[in-house]
Design a protein around this motif. Structure first.
Motif, mmCIF file in Angstrom:
data_model
loop_
_atom_site.group_PDB
_atom_site.id
_atom_site.type_symbol
_atom_site.label_atom_id
_atom_site.label_comp_id
_atom_site.label_asym_id
_atom_site.label_seq_id
_atom_site.Cartn_x
_atom_site.Cartn_y
_atom_site.Cartn_z
ATOM 1 N N ILE A 122 0.847 -1.202 0.000
ATOM 2 C CA ILE A 122 0.000 0.000 0.000
ATOM 3 C C ILE A 122 0.884 1.254 0.000
ATOM 4 O O ILE A 122 0.660 2.191 -0.769
ATOM 5 C CB ILE A 122 -0.932 0.020 1.233
ATOM 6 C CG1 ILE A 122 -1.798 -1.236 1.299
ATOM 7 C CG2 ILE A 122 -1.770 1.295 1.258
ATOM 8 C CD1 ILE A 122 -2.727 -1.447 0.148
ATOM 9 N N ARG A 123 1.900 1.262 0.841
ATOM 10 C CA ARG A 123 2.781 2.427 0.942
ATOM 11 C C ARG A 123 3.557 2.661 -0.351
ATOM 12 O O ARG A 123 3.688 3.799 -0.809
ATOM 13 C CB ARG A 123 3.724 2.280 2.123
ATOM 14 C CG ARG A 123 2.985 2.386 3.471
ATOM 15 C CD ARG A 123 3.918 2.141 4.650
ATOM 16 N NE ARG A 123 5.112 2.970 4.582
ATOM 17 C CZ ARG A 123 5.274 4.132 5.208
ATOM 18 N NH1 ARG A 123 4.307 4.601 5.962
ATOM 19 N NH2 ARG A 123 6.403 4.806 5.099
ATOM 20 N N SER A 162 1.333 4.094 -3.024
ATOM 21 C CA SER A 162 1.042 5.497 -2.731
ATOM 22 C C SER A 162 2.218 6.403 -3.073
ATOM 23 O O SER A 162 2.034 7.526 -3.513
ATOM 24 C CB SER A 162 0.683 5.667 -1.253
ATOM 25 O OG SER A 162 -0.530 5.002 -0.980
ATOM 26 N N LYS A 163 3.438 5.911 -2.859
ATOM 27 C CA LYS A 163 4.637 6.712 -3.136
ATOM 28 C C LYS A 163 4.824 6.979 -4.631
ATOM 29 O O LYS A 163 5.253 8.058 -5.015
ATOM 30 C CB LYS A 163 5.883 6.003 -2.614
ATOM 31 C CG LYS A 163 6.187 6.277 -1.191
ATOM 32 C CD LYS A 163 7.525 5.651 -0.825
ATOM 33 C CE LYS A 163 7.881 5.992 0.593
ATOM 34 N NZ LYS A 163 9.163 5.396 0.993
ATOM 35 N N ASP A 200 -5.398 8.510 -7.305
ATOM 36 C CA ASP A 200 -6.004 7.248 -6.879
ATOM 37 C C ASP A 200 -6.001 6.185 -7.978
ATOM 38 O O ASP A 200 -5.772 5.005 -7.713
ATOM 39 C CB ASP A 200 -7.445 7.463 -6.403
ATOM 40 C CG ASP A 200 -7.513 8.179 -5.061
ATOM 41 O OD1 ASP A 200 -6.483 8.226 -4.350
ATOM 42 O OD2 ASP A 200 -8.594 8.690 -4.729
ATOM 43 N N ARG A 218 -2.537 4.833 -8.323
ATOM 44 C CA ARG A 218 -2.234 4.042 -7.131
ATOM 45 C C ARG A 218 -2.860 2.662 -7.239
ATOM 46 O O ARG A 218 -2.219 1.653 -6.960
ATOM 47 C CB ARG A 218 -2.745 4.768 -5.888
ATOM 48 C CG ARG A 218 -2.385 4.080 -4.589
ATOM 49 C CD ARG A 218 -2.866 4.847 -3.364
ATOM 50 N NE ARG A 218 -2.571 6.253 -3.470
ATOM 51 C CZ ARG A 218 -3.481 7.226 -3.315
ATOM 52 N NH1 ARG A 218 -4.728 6.934 -3.041
ATOM 53 N NH2 ARG A 218 -3.128 8.484 -3.433
ATOM 54 N N GLU A 219 -4.102 2.613 -7.668
ATOM 55 C CA GLU A 219 -4.786 1.326 -7.805
ATOM 56 C C GLU A 219 -4.107 0.454 -8.861
ATOM 57 O O GLU A 219 -3.861 -0.731 -8.630
ATOM 58 C CB GLU A 219 -6.259 1.539 -8.153
ATOM 59 C CG GLU A 219 -7.018 0.232 -8.270
ATOM 60 C CD GLU A 219 -8.473 0.456 -8.594
ATOM 61 O OE1 GLU A 219 -9.267 0.600 -7.645
ATOM 62 O OE2 GLU A 219 -8.810 0.487 -9.789
ATOM 63 N N ALA A 265 -6.257 3.049 -0.470
ATOM 64 C CA ALA A 265 -5.216 2.429 -1.296
ATOM 65 C C ALA A 265 -5.702 2.090 -2.684
ATOM 66 O O ALA A 265 -4.932 2.059 -3.617
ATOM 67 C CB ALA A 265 -4.703 1.168 -0.613
#
Length: 113
Positions: free
Chosen positions: A46-47, A50-51, A56, A59-60, A109
């Motif tokens: 998840i982290r 996100s980085k 969104d 990220r997905e 996330a």
């Protein structure tokens, strides 16, 4: 939710992974596949997603690519309904119906559909 009572025929979920049967074979990592397996995410997954993501959607895509061990380009080539199956599988995979823990923690996330 009532969707936990009846699982779609295209989905198989265990504690560690979700197997999604695709509506048609697609090329992933240069090989035609008819199913994708999403492993259960870790906090690290998840982290990292996100980085490297600017929004969104990115990220997905990054998260799902990592969990399925395919490229983002492979996921972008999926039929939309198959991608939506991956989204549903992810949320079933992270939901914990067995106890009082809530699966909403990683909600940011991956945006769901």
């Amino acid at each position: 939710m009532h969707d936990s009572l009846q699982q779609p025929a295209w989905l198989s979920v265990s504690d560690d992974a979700a197997v999604v049967k695709l509506s048609r074979p697609t090329a992933c990592n240069g090989v035609d596949v008819d199913a994708l397996t999403l492993r259960a995410p870790t906090v690290r997954d998840i982290r990292l997603a996100s980085k490297v993501a600017s929004d969104d959607e990115e990220r997905e895509l990054q998260l799902f690519a990592s969990l399925a061990q395919v490229s983002r380009q492979d996921l972008e080539g999926l039929k939309l309904s198959d991608y939506q199956r991956l989204q549903q599988a992810y949320f079933r995979l992270v939901r914990d119906d067995g106890d009082d823990l809530r699966a909403d923690a990683p909600a940011g996330a991956a945006s769901g559909g």
